[in-house]
Design a protein around this motif. Structure first.
Motif, mmCIF file in Angstrom:
data_model
loop_
_atom_site.group_PDB
_atom_site.id
_atom_site.type_symbol
_atom_site.label_atom_id
_atom_site.label_comp_id
_atom_site.label_asym_id
_atom_site.label_seq_id
_atom_site.Cartn_x
_atom_site.Cartn_y
_atom_site.Cartn_z
ATOM 1 N N GLU A 60 91.654 -24.538 17.414
ATOM 2 C CA GLU A 60 92.065 -26.078 17.810
ATOM 3 C C GLU A 60 92.439 -27.267 16.394
ATOM 4 O OE1 GLU A 60 90.653 -27.866 21.052
ATOM 5 O OE2 GLU A 60 91.844 -29.328 20.428
ATOM 6 N N GLU A 61 91.648 -27.130 15.257
ATOM 7 C CA GLU A 61 92.686 -27.803 13.940
ATOM 8 C C GLU A 61 94.257 -27.465 14.403
ATOM 9 O OE1 GLU A 61 90.378 -25.526 14.206
ATOM 10 O OE2 GLU A 61 91.075 -23.549 12.412
ATOM 11 N N ASN A 62 94.904 -26.567 14.876
ATOM 12 C CA ASN A 62 95.920 -26.334 14.513
ATOM 13 C C ASN A 62 96.512 -27.035 16.279
ATOM 14 O OD1 ASN A 62 95.838 -25.638 12.167
ATOM 15 N ND2 ASN A 62 95.300 -23.241 12.835
ATOM 16 N N LYS A 63 96.046 -27.627 16.774
ATOM 17 C CA LYS A 63 97.189 -27.701 18.868
ATOM 18 C C LYS A 63 97.176 -29.118 18.074
ATOM 19 C CE LYS A 63 94.978 -29.131 23.010
ATOM 20 N NZ LYS A 63 93.647 -29.220 24.030
ATOM 21 N N ASN A 64 98.218 -29.315 17.380
ATOM 22 C CA ASN A 64 99.008 -30.323 16.642
ATOM 23 C C ASN A 64 100.204 -30.183 17.111
ATOM 24 O OD1 ASN A 64 99.560 -28.857 14.985
ATOM 25 N ND2 ASN A 64 97.905 -29.395 14.026
ATOM 26 N N LEU A 65 101.403 -31.241 16.521
ATOM 27 C CA LEU A 65 102.630 -31.732 16.589
ATOM 28 C C LEU A 65 103.770 -30.604 15.910
ATOM 29 C CD1 LEU A 65 104.199 -35.016 16.733
ATOM 30 C CD2 LEU A 65 104.616 -33.341 18.601
ATOM 31 N N THR A 66 102.091 -29.788 14.606
ATOM 32 C CA THR A 66 103.429 -29.520 14.204
ATOM 33 C C THR A 66 103.308 -28.077 14.026
ATOM 34 O OG1 THR A 66 102.342 -30.589 11.644
ATOM 35 C CG2 THR A 66 102.560 -28.528 10.959
ATOM 36 N N THR A 67 102.366 -27.458 14.998
ATOM 37 C CA THR A 67 102.443 -26.073 15.654
ATOM 38 C C THR A 67 103.717 -26.004 17.178
ATOM 39 O OG1 THR A 67 100.234 -26.010 14.677
ATOM 40 C CG2 THR A 67 100.805 -24.049 16.320
ATOM 41 N N CYS A 68 103.645 -26.985 17.103
ATOM 42 C CA CYS A 68 104.542 -27.237 17.739
ATOM 43 C C CYS A 68 106.068 -27.329 18.145
ATOM 44 C CB CYS A 68 104.704 -29.440 18.838
ATOM 45 S SG CYS A 68 102.833 -28.748 20.192
ATOM 46 N N LYS A 129 96.985 -29.807 33.638
ATOM 47 C CA LYS A 129 97.177 -30.076 32.613
ATOM 48 C C LYS A 129 97.931 -29.636 31.218
ATOM 49 C CE LYS A 129 93.609 -33.535 32.748
ATOM 50 N NZ LYS A 129 91.935 -34.472 32.967
ATOM 51 N N LEU A 130 98.458 -30.409 30.558
ATOM 52 C CA LEU A 130 98.867 -29.163 29.152
ATOM 53 C C LEU A 130 99.132 -30.103 27.859
ATOM 54 C CD1 LEU A 130 102.093 -28.266 30.598
ATOM 55 C CD2 LEU A 130 100.053 -27.113 30.349
ATOM 56 N N GLY A 131 99.113 -29.926 26.933
ATOM 57 C CA GLY A 131 99.070 -31.345 25.693
ATOM 58 C C GLY A 131 97.681 -30.504 24.098
ATOM 59 N N ILE A 132 97.897 -31.630 23.217
ATOM 60 C CA ILE A 132 98.053 -31.735 21.704
ATOM 61 C C ILE A 132 97.289 -32.233 21.527
ATOM 62 C CG2 ILE A 132 99.976 -29.986 21.391
ATOM 63 C CD1 ILE A 132 101.012 -32.188 20.188
ATOM 64 N N ASP A 133 96.259 -32.514 20.680
ATOM 65 C CA ASP A 133 95.389 -33.224 20.129
ATOM 66 C C ASP A 133 96.656 -34.044 18.856
ATOM 67 O OD1 ASP A 133 93.006 -32.283 21.014
ATOM 68 O OD2 ASP A 133 92.641 -31.417 19.527
ATOM 69 N N PHE A 134 96.219 -35.813 18.469
ATOM 70 C CA PHE A 134 97.186 -36.623 17.764
ATOM 71 C C PHE A 134 96.442 -37.029 16.915
ATOM 72 C CE2 PHE A 134 100.160 -40.355 16.985
ATOM 73 C CZ PHE A 134 100.341 -39.619 16.648
ATOM 74 N N ASN A 135 96.587 -37.504 15.792
ATOM 75 C CA ASN A 135 95.468 -38.469 15.298
ATOM 76 C C ASN A 135 94.444 -38.294 15.075
ATOM 77 O OD1 ASN A 135 97.586 -39.418 13.370
ATOM 78 N ND2 ASN A 135 97.777 -41.682 14.978
ATOM 79 N N ASN A 139 93.665 -34.379 22.691
ATOM 80 C CA ASN A 139 94.783 -34.484 24.493
ATOM 81 C C ASN A 139 95.102 -35.602 24.084
ATOM 82 O OD1 ASN A 139 93.717 -31.370 24.312
ATOM 83 N ND2 ASN A 139 92.160 -32.393 25.977
ATOM 84 N N HIS A 140 95.966 -36.443 23.048
ATOM 85 C CA HIS A 140 95.740 -37.548 23.567
ATOM 86 C C HIS A 140 97.887 -37.020 24.203
ATOM 87 C CE1 HIS A 140 95.549 -42.114 22.072
ATOM 88 N NE2 HIS A 140 96.587 -42.102 21.912
ATOM 89 N N ILE A 141 98.158 -36.457 23.709
ATOM 90 C CA ILE A 141 99.496 -36.147 23.818
ATOM 91 C C ILE A 141 99.637 -35.646 24.912
ATOM 92 C CG2 ILE A 141 102.136 -35.998 22.888
ATOM 93 C CD1 ILE A 141 100.675 -38.708 21.301
ATOM 94 N N GLY A 142 100.370 -35.231 26.116
ATOM 95 C CA GLY A 142 100.612 -33.950 26.911
ATOM 96 C C GLY A 142 100.990 -34.788 28.502
ATOM 97 N N VAL A 143 101.332 -33.931 29.160
ATOM 98 C CA VAL A 143 101.823 -34.028 30.489
ATOM 99 C C VAL A 143 100.972 -33.601 31.531
ATOM 100 C CG1 VAL A 143 104.445 -34.485 29.301
ATOM 101 C CG2 VAL A 143 103.697 -31.773 29.957
#
Ligand SMILES: NC(=O)c1ccc[n+]([C@@H]2O[C@H](COP(=O)([O-])OP(=O)(O)OC[C@H]3O[C@@H](n4cnc5c(N)ncnc54)[C@H](O)[C@@H]3O)[C@@H](O)[C@H]2O)c1
Ligand SMILES: [Zn+2]
Length: 349
Positions: A60-68, A129-135, A139-143
Motif C-alpha cells: 500500500e505504501e507504494n500505491k502513489n504517484l511515484t509508482t504511477c 473505482k480506481l486510484g492511489i493514495d496521496f499525502n 484513495n484520494h486521487i482517482g477515477v
C-alpha cells in the motif's frame, strides 16, 4: 447477478481466448509486483500473445504517484498507445493503481484486472473505482472506470498467506452484514479455517454488483458498502508505515465494523444482542488489538476528512439490523471516540 465484464472462472485460457477473439491490441503489458510475479504470472503468461512485463514493488505504501510515474514511464518507453492493453495481475493495489494508470494514459487505454487476493476478488473486482493514495490520504486521487474484463480465479488464493486471506474475509462478512442475514448465518456457522471461498466469492460479487448497479457514482445506496470503513479507514491510515503495528485493510475494517456496529445500537436501532453476535465472531476471527491513546486524535481528524462527508458532518453507514444497512447517518466525533473506547475495553474481557 454478476456484471457482464466479470468472469468468475478458473479457466483463464477460455476467458482470455474469448476476449481476444473480438479485440485487436497494438501492444499488451502485464503489471505485476514481486509476489504476483513469483506466484501468479506463470499461470497467465503462456496464455497471452507476446507481451511486456511491468514490475513494481508491492505494498500500500507504494500505491502513489511515484509508482504511477514508473508505470507511465514504462508504457511510454515501450511506445504504448490508446489501442494497447494493460493487464493488472495482483491484489487491490495493482488493480486500483494499474487501472488508474491505464485510464489516464494518453486519456485512456483498455485494461483487464485479474485480482489475485481474496479482498480484490470479492471487493475491488466490481464497481470501477480506481486510484492511489496521496499525502497520506487513502484513495484520494482517482477515477471511476470499469475494466474491459475482470477474471476472478480462486486458484490464485492457493499461494496467499492466511493473514491476507483473513483480511479479505472482512469484506465478505461486511457484504452479509449490510445485505443478507441468512448469509451471515452461513458464514458464522464455521470458523475462518473452514470457509468455502468459491461460494463466498460468488455471493460477495453478487451483493456488491447489485448495489453498485443502481448507484454507480455513490450518490446513495452504494454508500452501504462503506459500513465499517469510516472509522476503519481512519484506523488503517494511522497505522500506515508502522512496521510492528501495521494493519491490513480487512483487519482495520473489522475494527471499524465493531465501532460502527456499536454506534448503530445508539443511532440506528441495531439490537445489542446482534452487536454481541458480531463482536464475538469478529473477535474470534481477528483477535482484538487495542488502539493506542496516542492515535485517537488523528483518527478523529481523519474521520472528519472522509470523502463521504458533506459540510463537515461525519457521514456514516450504520446497521439497522444484521442484514440491513442504512446510509447517510450523521455521527459526531464524540460518538466515534465512545465507539473506540467500547472497542478497546472488549480486549480486556
Ligand atoms: N477499487 C475498489 O473498489 C477497492 C475495494 C477494496 C479495496 N481496494 C484497495 O485494495 C487495496 C488492498 O488490496 P489487497 O488486500 O489485495 O492488497 P495488496 O494488493 O497489497 O495485496 C496484498 C499482498 O498480497 C500479495 N499477493 C497478491 N496476490 C497474491 C497471491 N495470489 N499469492 C501470494 N501473494 C499475493 C501482494 O503482492 C501483496 O503483498 C487497498 O489499496 C484498497 O484501497 C479497492
Ligand atoms: Zn474495504
Amino acid at each position: 447477478m454478476i456484471p457482464e465484464n466479470v468472469q468468475i472462472t478458473n479457466d483463464l485460457s477460455k476467458a482470455l481466448d474469448k476476449f481476444f477473439l473480438d479485440q485487436q491490441y497494438s501492444k499488451i503489458a502485464v503489471l505485476v509486483d514481486e509476489n504476483t510475479e513469483t506466484h501468479c504470472l506463470s499461470i497467465l503468461s503462456d496464455l497471452l500473445p507476446d507481451h511486456w512485463l511491468i514490475k513494481i514493488i508491492s505494498g500500500e505504501e507504494n500505491k502513489n504517484l511515484t509508482t504511477c510515474e514508473q508505470i507511465w514511464d514504462a508504457l511510454t518507453k515501450a511506445e504504448f498507445d490508446r489501442k494497447s492493453l494493460l493487464i493488472n495481475l495482483g491484489g487491490g493495489v495493482i488493480g486500483d493503481m494499474g487501472g488508474f494508470c491505464a485510464a489516464t494514459f494518453k486519456r485512456g487505454m483498455d485494461f483487464i484486472n485479474i485480482p489475485t487476493t481474496l479482498l480484490s476478488q470479492v471487493d475491488a473486482s466490481v464497481g470501477g473505482k480506481l486510484g492511489i493514495d496521496f499525502n497520506g490520504l487513502k484513495n484520494h486521487i482517482g477515477v471511476f472506470q470499469d475494466p474491459k474484463l475482470v477474471i476472478v480465479a480462486s486458484q490464485f488464493l492457493n499461494t496467499l498467506s492466511q493473514r491476507e486471506l483473513r483480511s479479505g474475509f472482512a469484506e465478505v462478512l461486511k457484504h452479509a452484514l449490510i445485505a443478507d442475514k441468512k448469509y451471515w448465518k452461513v458464514l458464522t456457522a464455521n470458523d475462518f479455517e473452514s470457509q468455502d471461498w468459491q461460494q463466498h466469492i460468488n455471493h460477495s460479487i453478487g451483493v456488491k454488483s447489485g448495489i453498485v448497479k443502481n448507484d454507480p457514482f455513490e450518490q446513495g445506496q452504494r454508500k452501504l458498502l462503506n459500513f465499517g470503513h469510516t472509522i476503519g479507514h481512519a484506523v488503517e491510515t494511522v497505522h500506515l508505515g508502522l512496521e510492528r503495528e501495521r494493519l491490513l485493510h480487512g483487519e482495520a475494517i473489522a475494527i471499524g465494523m465493531i465501532c460502527e456496529g456499536f454506534i448503530s445500537t445508539k443511532k440506528a436501532g441495531l439490537d445489542t444482542n446482534e452487536l454481541l453476535e458480531m463482536v464475538q465472531y469478529l473477535k474470534l476471527t481477528y483477535g482484538l488489538t487495542k488502539i493506542g491513546k496516542d492515535k485517537f486524535e488523528r483518527i478523529l481528524v481523519l474521520c472528519q476528512q472522509d470523502k463521504k462527508n458533506l459540510a463537515n458532518v461525519i457521514n456514516c453507514t450504520l446497521l439497522k439490523r444484521i442484514g440491513e444497512g442504512i446510509v447517510n447517518m450523521p455521527i459526531s466525533t464524540g460518538e466515534v471516540l465512545d465507539a473506540i473506547f467500547y472497542y478497546n475495553q472488549l480486549s480486556d474481557k
